[in-house]
Design a protein around this motif. Sequence first.
Motif, short mmCIF file in Angstrom:
data_model
loop_
_atom_site.label_atom_id
_atom_site.label_comp_id
_atom_site.label_asym_id
_atom_site.label_seq_id
_atom_site.Cartn_x
_atom_site.Cartn_y
_atom_site.Cartn_z
N GLN A 91 48.20 52.46 40.45
CA GLN A 91 48.67 52.66 41.83
C GLN A 91 48.64 51.34 42.61
O GLN A 91 49.59 50.99 43.31
N LEU A 92 47.52 50.63 42.47
CA LEU A 92 47.39 49.38 43.23
C LEU A 92 48.35 48.31 42.71
O LEU A 92 48.91 47.54 43.49
N HIS B 124 51.29 48.88 41.46
CA HIS B 124 52.61 49.21 42.02
C HIS B 124 52.68 48.86 43.51
O HIS B 124 53.71 48.39 44.00
N GLY B 125 51.57 49.07 44.21
CA GLY B 125 51.54 48.76 45.64
C GLY B 125 51.70 47.26 45.88
O GLY B 125 52.46 46.84 46.77
N LEU C 149 54.74 45.44 47.83
CA LEU C 149 54.51 44.54 48.97
C LEU C 149 55.13 43.17 48.71
O LEU C 149 55.81 42.60 49.58
N ALA D 180 55.61 49.24 52.58
CA ALA D 180 54.77 48.97 51.40
C ALA D 180 53.29 49.09 51.76
O ALA D 180 52.48 49.59 50.97
N GLN E 275 52.53 52.66 51.72
CA GLN E 275 52.38 53.13 50.33
C GLN E 275 50.96 52.81 49.82
O GLN E 275 50.30 53.64 49.20
N ILE E 276 50.51 51.60 50.11
CA ILE E 276 49.18 51.18 49.66
C ILE E 276 48.10 52.02 50.34
O ILE E 276 47.11 52.42 49.71
N SER F 131 47.84 55.24 48.56
CA SER F 131 47.10 55.06 47.29
C SER F 131 45.60 54.95 47.56
O SER F 131 44.78 55.59 46.89
N CYS G 209 43.14 53.94 56.27
CA CYS G 209 44.43 54.49 55.80
C CYS G 209 45.09 55.31 56.90
O CYS G 209 46.30 55.23 57.11
#
Length: 466
Positions: free
Chosen positions: A207-208, A210-211, A215, A280, A283-284, A287, A337
């Motif tokens: 996940q990270l 992809h994040g 970004l 982005a 998104q992070i 996650s 978050c």
Amino acid sequence: MEYRIEKDTMGEVQVPADKYWGAQTERSRNNFKIGAEASMPLEIVHGFAYLKKAAAHTNHELGVLSQEKRDLISKVCDEILENQHNDQFPLVVWQTGSGTQSNMNVNEVVSNRSQILAGKTYDDEKVVHPNDDVNKSQSSNDTFPTGMHIACYKMVVENTIPGIEKLRDTLQEKSTAFEKVVKIGRTHLMDATPLTIGQEFSGYVSQLNHGIKALKNTLDHLSEIALGGTAVGTGINTPDGYAELVAEKIADFSGLPFRTAENKFEALAAHDAIVESHGALKQIAVSLNKIGNDIRLLASGPRSGIGEIIIPANEPGSSIMPGKVNPTQAEALTMVCAQVMGNDVAITVGGTQGHYELNVFKPVMAANFLQSARLIGDACVSFTDNCAVGIEPNYERIKEHLDNSLMLVTALNTKIGYEKAAKIAKTAHENGTKLKEEAINLGFMTAEEFDEWVKPEDMIGSMKKQ
Ligand SMILES: O=C(O)C[C@H](O)C(=O)O
């Protein structure tokens, strides 16, 4: 307090005698007493210092500014970047949507500080005029977006990405260290088939990754700067070649790959680069929220929760319940978050507010972006150092849950079929017994066959190692 008189085109204004700012800054201070805690982020002021210095050098090189003025402007910008004048930028985020007053705040400080550096008094004619010299070949409409991109880009590459990478690396180490620790899986929050902690954590690492990739993909747009577009994107009042040269100088002074925007009308009227990049960040945040929640639920207990992992006990958790320890880092992380997701709404609304030639939600977009980017970076570092590095499996509890699990029955699907396997699971659940006992009682297999077929370590699939 002692005052001096400053003038602008509307007349005279009293300003505090010990400050470099001028009439327009003071008017903004008086007219926008809104949310004094939300002052214009210093990162934006620094972005302005880079661009004013670059503009002075470019204007001189293109023959429209004297060397003396260039050197004075440049020197004050360097002082601003060295944090010598942090108390000279008092304006709040909640001001004009173009950021004109913050642009003028910088222009006035550079002008008046230059006056002092040149050995003049405030009453003497301006050695460096705030509009004619410091703001030469510029408008707030192209400087503010430029300062905003410089500030946001720097924050992302210097704070956000390193923070996320640190957490990613630590979770990768944990994933490798626990690659053989088989535990029960959960889907819909209900018991499911087993997997290893290594597999579970590898999902967080992915996940990270992809994040971070998402970004980084936004940085290209963020590296475009609006400077040279001036009032409406046409570049009125700039010398030939100004936009390209000033961008090169900003890149040179900041050490970051800024370049002139492909289209200045887009760069002034829309802030899609900020919307995109904050997308982005959102998104992070999504996650990180999942990771933080999983970890606090896995660590819940110690007696009445899941308790399959142990996290560091950093502080007494409760003022009233002695000995209680809480998953505080996960709480802080998931609160961050929530803030980032809220900021994304403000940025989305801000992004829609481009009317004809100008977006007029610039300060709120910039401030929210910077807050998100800083918070994510800082929270990842805090969560890593104070929680993730210390995560250990609770082997006893993991075994207990695994041994009790009814979903190990899934391994029998291919041996005796789904329906018989379901009967074993349901009967064991109704009777409060174990699968093995009921499988034998129902006459579906021998004890030896059960042991041969139901092995959690053989149920972790082909994704054993990530
Ligand atoms: O301040 C400026 O340079 C321009 C202003 O934002 C405007 O368009 O009215």
